[in-house]
Design an enzyme around this catalytic site. Structure first.
Site, mmCIF file in Angstrom:
data_model
loop_
_atom_site.group_PDB
_atom_site.id
_atom_site.type_symbol
_atom_site.label_atom_id
_atom_site.label_comp_id
_atom_site.label_asym_id
_atom_site.label_seq_id
_atom_site.Cartn_x
_atom_site.Cartn_y
_atom_site.Cartn_z
ATOM 1 C CE LYS A 36 56.607 -60.429 -57.858
ATOM 2 N NZ LYS A 36 56.880 -61.879 -57.794
HETATM 3 O O1 G3P Z 1 57.961 -64.070 -55.469
HETATM 4 C C1 G3P Z 1 59.305 -63.896 -55.233
HETATM 5 C C2 G3P Z 1 59.830 -64.443 -53.945
HETATM 6 O O2 G3P Z 1 58.863 -65.188 -53.324
HETATM 7 C C3 G3P Z 1 61.182 -65.080 -54.062
HETATM 8 O O3 G3P Z 1 61.395 -66.101 -53.126
HETATM 9 O O4 G3P Z 1 62.658 -68.010 -52.187
HETATM 10 O O5 G3P Z 1 63.532 -66.822 -54.219
HETATM 11 O O6 G3P Z 1 63.605 -65.731 -52.004
HETATM 12 P P1 G3P Z 1 62.883 -66.702 -52.875
#
Ligand code: G3P
Length: 220
Positions: free
Chosen positions: A87
């Site tokens: 990633k």
């Molecule tokens: O995989 C990364 C992404 O899903 C982050 O999610 O909830 O931190 O915006 P969030």
């Protein structure tokens, strides 16, 4: 549509895998830190443990932000297990690293995507996955699901092979919006995935079925 779980928590990953519908895992440095996984060797060991649980598709994020560092880290992560997808953040160096690693046969997930233009660049560089963050867009007053529709349409126009992986999902309606928009994959926290199971009428209906069955049993 493929289902990934967005966590580094092994218990949650195992429980989702046991359900039989899990297609992969996404992690990021914040999720690893949340589990208290720090230090290079511990991080490597943790990725290996995740790979032992799931069948494929474990996204492991690089920390470097320069091309050389990204490819060094990417090559190291990819060597851990065939299931690893490297990633990289969607910045200039990340696009160069995506192209380089893809040409080496390594699958890349371009992350931190917030516009269709960024998604177009990721596809041009050969990314295997592109991760638009829909929850963070919603938080900022935009419509994350609209971005998924836009990217899906653009990729279809040119037959790009890059999979759209809707990320930053917060709840069940997000998952449904992404399914309607034609996202290839969603990655969601454990709670949102398990939320797909729930409806009060299912619980009420089941309780009624079991109660009716008990009544008949008592008659005979
Ligand atoms: O995989 C990364 C992404 O899903 C982050 O999610 O909830 O931190 O915006 P969030």
């Amino acid at each position: 549509m493929k289902f990934f779980i967005d966590t580094a928590n092994l218990t949650e990953i195992k429980e989702a895998q046991d359900l039989g519908v899990l297609d992969g895992v996404t992690t990021n440095p914040s999720l690893m830190a949340k589990e208290g996984i720090t230090g290079e060797q511990n991080i490597i060991d943790h990725y290996k443990k995740i790979c032992q649980v799931v069948d494929d598709n474990v996204s492991a994020e690089v920390i470097s932000v320069d091309f050389k560092g990204m490819i060094e880290e990417g090559l190291k992560l990819a060597a851990l297990d065939k299931k690893i997808v490297v990633k990289v953040p969607l910045i200039k160096e990340g696009i160069k690293a995506t192209k380089y690693l893809t040409e080496k046969g390594i699958r890349v997930n371009c992350t931190l995507v917030f516009t269709a233009g960024q998604a177009l660049l990721a596809a041009k560089a050969g990314a295997y996955l592109v991760s638009p963050f829909i929850g963070r867009l919603d938080d900022a007053g935009h419509n994350g699901a609209d971005l998924i529709k836009q990217i899906v349409q653009i990729y279809r126009n040119y037959n790009y092979k890059t999979w759209v992986l809707a990320a930053s999902i917060r709840h069940v309606p997000h998952i449904i919006q992404c399914a309607e928009a034609g996202s290839d994959v969603i990655t969601a926290p454990f709670k949102a995935l398990m939320g797909l199971l729930q409806h009060p009428l299912t619980d009420k209906g089941l309780a009624q079925f079991l109660a009716d069955h008990e009544k008949v049993k008592q008659k005979f």
